[in-house]
Design an enzyme around this catalytic site. Structure first.
Site, short mmCIF file in Angstrom:
data_model
loop_
_atom_site.label_atom_id
_atom_site.label_comp_id
_atom_site.label_asym_id
_atom_site.label_seq_id
_atom_site.Cartn_x
_atom_site.Cartn_y
_atom_site.Cartn_z
N LYS A 1 48.00 -75.84 -19.51
CA LYS A 1 49.24 -76.35 -20.12
C LYS A 1 50.37 -75.60 -19.42
O LYS A 1 50.70 -74.47 -19.75
CB LYS A 1 49.23 -76.06 -21.62
CG LYS A 1 49.98 -77.06 -22.47
CD LYS A 1 51.46 -77.15 -22.20
CE LYS A 1 52.24 -76.05 -22.86
NZ LYS A 1 53.65 -76.02 -22.40
N GLU B 1 49.06 -61.78 -21.03
CA GLU B 1 50.04 -61.08 -20.20
C GLU B 1 51.40 -61.42 -20.79
O GLU B 1 51.86 -62.55 -20.67
CB GLU B 1 49.90 -61.52 -18.74
CG GLU B 1 48.54 -61.11 -18.18
CD GLU B 1 48.29 -61.55 -16.75
OE1 GLU B 1 49.11 -62.32 -16.22
OE2 GLU B 1 47.28 -61.13 -16.19
N CYS C 1 58.32 -60.79 -15.22
CA CYS C 1 57.95 -59.89 -16.33
C CYS C 1 58.02 -58.44 -15.89
O CYS C 1 58.18 -57.55 -16.72
CB CYS C 1 56.55 -60.23 -16.80
SG CYS C 1 55.35 -60.18 -15.46
N GLU D 1 63.66 -57.67 -24.54
CA GLU D 1 63.56 -58.25 -23.20
C GLU D 1 64.63 -59.33 -23.04
O GLU D 1 64.68 -60.27 -23.83
CB GLU D 1 62.17 -58.87 -23.01
CG GLU D 1 61.97 -59.48 -21.64
CD GLU D 1 60.61 -60.17 -21.51
OE1 GLU D 1 60.26 -60.99 -22.38
OE2 GLU D 1 59.91 -59.89 -20.53
P1 NAD Z 1 56.93 -68.68 -23.63
O1 NAD Z 1 56.08 -67.79 -24.44
O2 NAD Z 1 58.14 -69.26 -24.25
O3 NAD Z 1 56.09 -69.93 -23.11
C1 NAD Z 1 54.93 -69.79 -22.33
C2 NAD Z 1 54.02 -70.98 -22.54
O4 NAD Z 1 53.55 -70.99 -23.88
C3 NAD Z 1 54.70 -72.32 -22.31
O5 NAD Z 1 53.79 -73.15 -21.62
C4 NAD Z 1 54.96 -72.82 -23.72
O6 NAD Z 1 55.03 -74.22 -23.82
C5 NAD Z 1 53.73 -72.29 -24.43
N1 NAD Z 1 53.87 -72.12 -25.88
C6 NAD Z 1 54.98 -71.79 -26.58
N2 NAD Z 1 54.68 -71.70 -27.91
C7 NAD Z 1 53.36 -71.96 -28.03
C8 NAD Z 1 52.47 -72.01 -29.14
N3 NAD Z 1 52.87 -71.76 -30.39
N4 NAD Z 1 51.17 -72.32 -28.90
C9 NAD Z 1 50.74 -72.56 -27.64
N5 NAD Z 1 51.54 -72.54 -26.56
C10 NAD Z 1 52.84 -72.23 -26.75
O7 NAD Z 1 57.29 -67.87 -22.31
P2 NAD Z 1 58.24 -68.32 -21.12
O8 NAD Z 1 59.64 -68.33 -21.62
O9 NAD Z 1 57.69 -69.55 -20.47
O10 NAD Z 1 58.04 -67.12 -20.07
C11 NAD Z 1 58.79 -65.95 -20.11
C12 NAD Z 1 58.00 -64.85 -20.82
O11 NAD Z 1 56.76 -64.66 -20.16
C13 NAD Z 1 58.69 -63.50 -20.77
O12 NAD Z 1 58.52 -62.84 -22.00
C14 NAD Z 1 57.93 -62.74 -19.69
O13 NAD Z 1 57.95 -61.34 -19.78
C15 NAD Z 1 56.55 -63.27 -19.91
N6 NAD Z 1 55.73 -63.10 -18.72
C16 NAD Z 1 54.78 -62.12 -18.71
C17 NAD Z 1 54.02 -61.89 -17.57
C18 NAD Z 1 52.98 -60.81 -17.51
O14 NAD Z 1 52.20 -60.80 -16.57
N7 NAD Z 1 52.94 -59.89 -18.46
C19 NAD Z 1 54.23 -62.68 -16.43
C20 NAD Z 1 55.22 -63.67 -16.48
C21 NAD Z 1 55.95 -63.88 -17.63
#
Ligand code: NAD
Length: 488
Positions: A180, A256, A290, A392
């Site tokens: 997804k 992650e 991240c 963040e």
């Molecule tokens: P997000 O959590 O908003 O969304 C990530 C994914 O989760 C999307 O595909 C979204 O549609 C899905 N999603 C959202 N709510 C959901 C639910 N209730 N159930 C299932 N799926 C759901 O994150 P984002 O805004 O896309 O990305 C930015 C975040 O990701 C930042 O916090 C960043 O630090 C983190 N990040 C972490 C790493 C790491 O390796 N630790 C790497 C990249 C990004």
């Protein structure tokens, strides 16, 4: 820029699905519509899970690790053969500069398949251990079996790279996947479906469903009882929601999550190299990695000089056409995200921070007027309990604070609910190493940032994640160890 339709990819075929719902995918450089994305509903998620489970019973389920590795090499070659197409798609979805996407996103996206093919080639999927339990002679051996069908939930900041970082090892270990992608960046995951078909990956092994989180494909997928494990990269709060879904049926998770990464600059650092490195650590990908640093701690004797030097770097970033090789800063991913980041900018100013540089929206004008551009920003003078230091932000910004002792710097670095990454800058390697061992994060860089060997363990401490992925560490999550004891 095309106004193409982006479809779901289920059981080896592209489909609009049955919901009749589409959403717009916009290019953040100018807010223009790039494509219409067909949203998957419960029926599409059911079909994808069915296809993925069925594929385990077909040729994929009995394929040797060597043959799977050969196939993954073909997938990597397939991405590289269509490099420009992937590059353009990623840039249209994210707005990131070509200098970044062509060096990191797409090559790393392809490399993820080769690296995990090599891991599985050298480790195989079976590990033998011979022991003699007390009293009786027996041979124990352990088999690493695939976990089954894995849900892969992805963010938008490094779309292809972070997705293949999970799909590569999952497939190498013999699982099937349902991806997804983020609703903001749906295209490269979909293109990868074509590459999978061309490479001869059997239908159902790689599936893609599009949509959002709650009440949409993300939630339907993570709630689905046919999913055996969930790997997720994204925000910590989303991780909490997914973990609740994973609790039903006791499914394993690999997370992650977010970060609020500290950088420690000691007075004995190589000053110019440190400013270069910290400038990347703070501003790369418009602060949307991240691993980016949002809290910088600098030893007092070089504090003023460092602040001025980082300011000059921030002001030297060049915004504009992502295909211009000189462009070094893209926009934020969306107007919604820019509003969020701008909220932190306004709050810092209102709460008395010294705004060293930036703090607002640049005026690019022309075609870029509607884009989600933002100024790189540096603050000093905020208290450590300010939201800009606790939360963040995920934008091109940082707060810089002076420190006087190593102990103080380490305590400041550790004063966070997050624990993803840090960088330490000092020419005294003993001093840097002592600090490295005390900072509560999953990844520490000394005199560098984002230098990655894909075989090393990657993941976060505290609320930045659960588990480690990378090289052989990925095998821990993507396989189930089965022990067999044979009495002699
Ligand atoms: P997000 O959590 O908003 O969304 C990530 C994914 O989760 C999307 O595909 C979204 O549609 C899905 N999603 C959202 N709510 C959901 C639910 N209730 N159930 C299932 N799926 C759901 O994150 P984002 O805004 O896309 O990305 C930015 C975040 O990701 C930042 O916090 C960043 O630090 C983190 N990040 C972490 C790493 C790491 O390796 N630790 C790497 C990249 C990004």
């Amino acid at each position: 820029m095309s106004n193409a339709d982006v479809l779901n990819f289920i059981d080896g075929a592209f489909t609009e699905g049955t919901t009749g719902k589409t959403f717009e995918n916009r290019n953040p450089i100018n807010n223009a519509v790039v494509s219409r994305v067909h949203e998957a509903g419960q029926a599409e998620v059911d079909a994808a899970v069915r296809a993925a489970r069925k594929a385990m019973d077909g040729p994929w389920g009995s394929m040797s690790p060597q043959d799977r590795a050969d196939l993954l090499y073909k997938v990597a070659d397939g991405i590289n053969a269509r490099f420009d197409e992937f590059l353009k798609a990623e840039i249209a979805d994210t707005g990131k500069p070509v200098s970044l996407a062509s060096h990191i996103d797409i090559p790393r996206g392809a490399a993820n398949f080769k690296i995990f093919a090599d891991v599985i080639r050298s480790h195989g999927s079976e590990f033998f251990e011979t022991v003699t339990p007390a009293g009786e002679e027996a041979i124990n051996y352990a088999v690493r079996a695939p976990k089954g069908t894995i849900a892969v939930i992805c963010p938008w900041n490094l779309p292809l790279l972070l997705m293949t970082w999970k799909v590569g090892p999952a497939l190498a270990c013999g699982n099937t996947v349902i991806v997804k992608p983020s609703e903001e960046t749906p295209t490269t995951a979909t293109l990868l479906g074509e590459v999978m078909n061309d490479a001869g990956v059997p239908p159902g092994v790689y599936n893609v469903v599009h949509g959002f989180g709650p009440g949409s494909a993300g939630e339907f997928l993570t709630q689905h009882p046919g999913v055996d494990a969930i790997t997720f990269t994204g925000e910590t709060t989303t991780g909490e929601a997914i973990m609740k879904n994973a609790a039903v049926g006791i499914r394993d998770v690999s997370f992650e999550l977010g970060g609020k990464n500290p950088g420690l600059v000691f007075a004995d650092c190589d000053f110019d190299a440190t400013v270069d490195g910290m400038s990347r650590a703070v501003f790369a990908n418009c602060g949307q990695v991240c691993l980016n640093t949002e809290r910088v701690y600098v030893e007092r004797p070089i504090f003023d000089r460092f602040v001025e030097a980082l300011k000059a770097k921030a002001e030297g970033l060049k915004r504009g056409d992502p295909f211009d090789k000189a462009t070094s800063q893209g926009p934020l991913i969306s107007q919604e995200h820019r509003d969020k980041v701008l909220g932190y900018y306004k709050r810092a100013a209102a709460d008395g921070a010294r705004v060293v540089t930036g703090g607002g929206i640049p005026s690019l004008g022309g075609d870029y007027g509607e884009g989600s551009w933002i100024e790189p920003t540096i603050w000093t003078g905020l208290d450590e309990d300010h939201p800009n230091i606790r939360e963040e932000i995920f934008g091109p910004c940082c707060h810089i604070r002076p420190f006087d002792t190593d102990q103080e710097a380490i305590a400041l670095a550790n004063d966070s609910r997050y624990g993803l990454a840090t960088s330490i800058w000092s020419q005294d390697i003993t001093r840097a190493n002592r600090a490295a061992r005390k900072i509560e994060v999953g990844i520490t860089w000394v005199n560098c940032w984002f230098l990655r060997d894909l075989r090393t363990a990657f993941g976060g401490a505290k609320q930045s994640g659960i588990g480690r992925e990378g090289g052989v560490h990925s095998l821990e999550f993507y396989t189930e160890m089965r022990n067999v004891c044979v009495k002699l």
